[in-house]
Write a protein that holds these residues in place. Structure first.
Motif, PDB file in Angstrom:
ATOM      1  N   ILE A   1       0.589  -1.222  -0.186  1.00 16.10           N
ATOM      2  CA  ILE A   1      -0.303   0.287  -0.195  1.00 16.10           C
ATOM      3  C   ILE A   1       0.894   1.008   0.154  1.00 16.10           C
ATOM      4  N   ARG A   2       2.122   0.828   1.103  1.00 11.73           N
ATOM      5  CA  ARG A   2       2.878   2.918   0.967  1.00 11.73           C
ATOM      6  C   ARG A   2       2.970   3.141  -0.251  1.00 11.73           C
ATOM      7  N   PHE A   3       3.542   2.139  -1.239  1.00 15.83           N
ATOM      8  CA  PHE A   3       4.904   2.256  -2.319  1.00 15.83           C
ATOM      9  C   PHE A   3       3.686   2.732  -3.733  1.00 15.83           C
ATOM     10  N   ALA A   4       2.048   1.812  -3.504  1.00 16.85           N
ATOM     11  CA  ALA A   4       1.034   1.845  -4.296  1.00 16.85           C
ATOM     12  C   ALA A   4       0.977   4.274  -4.452  1.00 16.85           C
ATOM     13  N   ILE A   5       0.364   4.075  -2.470  1.00 15.59           N
ATOM     14  CA  ILE A   5       0.393   5.108  -2.711  1.00 15.59           C
ATOM     15  C   ILE A   5       1.845   6.363  -3.307  1.00 15.59           C
TER      16      ILE A   5
ATOM     17  N   SER B   1      -4.409 -10.986  -2.247  1.00 12.60           N
ATOM     18  CA  SER B   1      -5.420 -10.358  -1.661  1.00 12.60           C
ATOM     19  C   SER B   1      -4.864  -8.866  -1.577  1.00 12.60           C
ATOM     20  N   THR B   2      -3.361  -8.022  -2.385  1.00  9.10           N
ATOM     21  CA  THR B   2      -3.849  -7.057  -2.370  1.00  9.10           C
ATOM     22  C   THR B   2      -4.167  -6.416  -3.618  1.00  9.10           C
ATOM     23  N   MET B   3      -4.406  -7.343  -4.679  1.00  6.57           N
ATOM     24  CA  MET B   3      -5.331  -6.487  -5.683  1.00  6.57           C
ATOM     25  C   MET B   3      -6.415  -5.414  -4.856  1.00  6.57           C
ATOM     26  N   ASP B   4      -7.295  -6.196  -4.125  1.00  3.63           N
ATOM     27  CA  ASP B   4      -8.775  -5.884  -3.428  1.00  3.63           C
ATOM     28  C   ASP B   4      -7.495  -4.815  -2.276  1.00  3.63           C
ATOM     29  N   ARG B   5      -7.489  -5.005  -2.068  1.00  3.13           N
ATOM     30  CA  ARG B   5      -6.778  -3.628  -0.824  1.00  3.13           C
ATOM     31  C   ARG B   5      -5.857  -2.006  -1.702  1.00  3.13           C
ATOM     32  N   LEU B   6      -5.475  -2.353  -3.097  1.00  2.00           N
ATOM     33  CA  LEU B   6      -4.208  -2.023  -4.281  1.00  2.00           C
ATOM     34  C   LEU B   6      -6.593  -1.011  -5.508  1.00  2.00           C
ATOM     35  N   GLY B   7      -7.483  -1.565  -4.876  1.00  2.00           N
ATOM     36  CA  GLY B   7      -7.918  -1.355  -5.831  1.00  2.00           C
ATOM     37  C   GLY B   7      -8.219  -1.648  -6.783  1.00  2.00           C
TER      38      GLY B   7
END
Ligand code: ADP
Length: 469
Positions: free
Chosen positions: A111-115, A171-177
């Motif tokens: 999440i941090r690096f997707a931000i 599950s990262t797919m959902d976490r990152l939308g």
């Protein structure tokens, strides 16, 4: 043309390894040729006052899945390069960029690096960027986001080390939308998980890596870290461009962290640095000094150094090791240090100590099992310290064996013919022989100091790749 150079670490703001050095030195080599901006997270540990980092009064929101994040931008200057900083609590409010030694990587780095990646693309829009240069998995998702938004932008993605790919559960797919269509083997899917590095590989126009040799090696099962098959599908767009270093920052003639400045014309003064360093450690300064600076990992061959130490510590030499990483390796080394006066271990990260070591040493050990480029050998050439290397990746491209008189490579050192403990012992014995004929050592070191290890030539090759359509 406007270039945005994105990295998760840039010297001097944050550095865990060579990526930070390159992310400072390459934009610096480019900014007079192309309008260059760099971008990185404004981690909480960065001293804003010291580095003169100020708010830009520009902020925006981004959405990832169900969550909304508030982003503020800051600005500073890094040796002339305009540096943009992204601030968001979750991304930045940490003690280290990626995690800590004991507990490992932070578990929300996806999440941090997707931000960060989503913010990079917003900034690219805001500044009307033409070329986006991404580095390693931490910035790779920006390529996907830029394509999603149909940005008219050329994307260069540089792989600095394939060992780090940003692999997370599905599950990262959902976490990152992220849209489920990306959960496909031609996109992010990777053996049932998702692999963020694949975003950079798939959605960039050009993939570069940091040496020509590594560009070949990474397509093989031996060096491909499980992703060689996928890379092969994209091999038409892979280019190997050798790293350089900032030759002003790493210059023994102006380095304020070393006791005695010197150049190739006053090489004899290097001895003062050895003297001062050996005195500090209680080493016999008449003996050859070998150093190792780097991460305590198998990649860097520290396991082999540990196996080899008992065989070499009685051969009449000193060894100084600086680094951090694997705790077991550190404990083994510290155990040996208590029994040997000619061994020094410093566990930690210390930029100025590393400079003192490069300036003091006769030889530098790099028994890496793989090495995309490696900067230590380039720094060693610059400081007249002879590298002892396993010829893989960038070590193959930058260092030739002293016996190989036909080589076109400027940097000379000792090659470890077979990467095991006996191979390292043999290489060290060759170094001891050279030390006995100090004239030869001096001749090699002085000619190494004249090698061009700057980013000048390579930055031109990057420019060509930025421009090609
Ligand atoms: P890596 O694979 O770790 O990025 P590189 O050879 O590309 O290795 O770059 C390493 C850079 O980090 C060099 O500038 C080296 O001097 C520096 N370095 C590595 N470990 C330490 C440490 N413990 N203290 C100070 N500098 C370090």
């Amino acid at each position: 043309m406007k270039l945005l150079f994105a990295s998760s670490e840039i010297y001097p703001y944050a550095k865990t390894g060579g990526l930070a050095d390159v992310s400072q030195a390459l934009p610096k080599a480019l900014y007079q040729k192309i309008d260059t901006y760099s971008i990185m997270p404004l981690y909480g540990f960065i001293d804003r006052q010291k580095h003169k980092i100020y708010p830009l009064n520009r902020s925006f929101y981004i959405n990832l899945g169900a969550d909304r994040y508030s982003i503020s931008l800051y600005q500073g200057f890094n040796k002339g390069v305009k540096s943009i900083f992204v601030y968001e609590d979750r991304l930045c409010d940490r003690e280290y960029p990626y995690g800590d030694e004991l507990k490992g990587d932070y578990d929300d780095n996806d999440i941090r690096f997707a931000i960060f990646c989503r913010s990079i693309v917003e900034v690219a829009k805001m500044y009307e960027i033409d070329i986006l240069h991404l580095n390693d998995w931490h910035t790779a998702l920006s390529a996907l986001y830029a394509r999603e938004l149909y940005l008219n932008i050329r994307i260069i993605f540089t792989i600095h080390n394939l060992a780090f790919q940003g692999v997370y559960p599905k599950s990262t797919m959902d976490r990152l939308g992220l849209d489920p269509r990306y959960l496909h083997q031609d996109s992010l899917e990777f053996w049932g998980d998702i692999n963020l590095l694949k975003a950079g590989i798939t959605y960039s126009d050009i993939i570069t890596t940091v040496s020509p040799k590594y560009a070949q090696e990474m397509l093989t099962p031996e060096f491909g870290c499980g992703i060689d098959g996928f890379l092969k599908l994209h091999k038409e767009k892979i280019v190997g461009i050798l790293n350089g270093i900032d030759t002003f920052l790493f210059d023994p003639l102006s380095d304020s962290t070393i006791p005695q400045k010197y150049s190739r014309y006053s090489f004899y003064k290097k001895r003062e640095n050895k003297r001062a360093y050996c005195r500090e450690l209680g080493f016999d300064e008449s003996l050859p000094l070998f150093i190792f600076v780097g991460r305590f990992t198998k990649q860097k061959g520290l396991d082999i150094i540990i196996q080899t130490l008992p065989k070499i510590l009685d051969l009449g030499l000193n060894i100084a090791i600086l680094g951090e990483g694997d705790m077991d390796m550190a404990l083994k080394l510290i155990d040996m240090e208590t029994e040997h006066d000619n061994l020094s271990i410093v566990f930690g990260y210390d930029e100025s100590l590393s400079h003192q070591m490069y300036a003091a040493a006769d030889f530098m050990l790099m028994p890496s099992s793989f090495e995309p480029c490696g900067l230590n050998q380039l720094i060693s050439l610059r400081y007249g310290t002879i590298p002892i290397v396993h010829p893989v990746g960038g070590l193959y491209d930058t260092i030739s064996d002293i016996e190989d008189i036909d080589s076109q490579i400027c940097g000379r050192g000792i090659e470890i013919a077979k990467l095991d403990s006996d191979g390292l012992v043999e290489a060290i014995k060759r170094a001891l022989d050279i030390y006995q004929s100090y004239d030869i050592l001096e001749e090699i070191a002085v000619s190494n100091m004249a090698c061009d290890v700057s980013f000048e030539d390579s930055s031109q090759i990057y420019l060509m790749n930025y421009m090609e359509s």
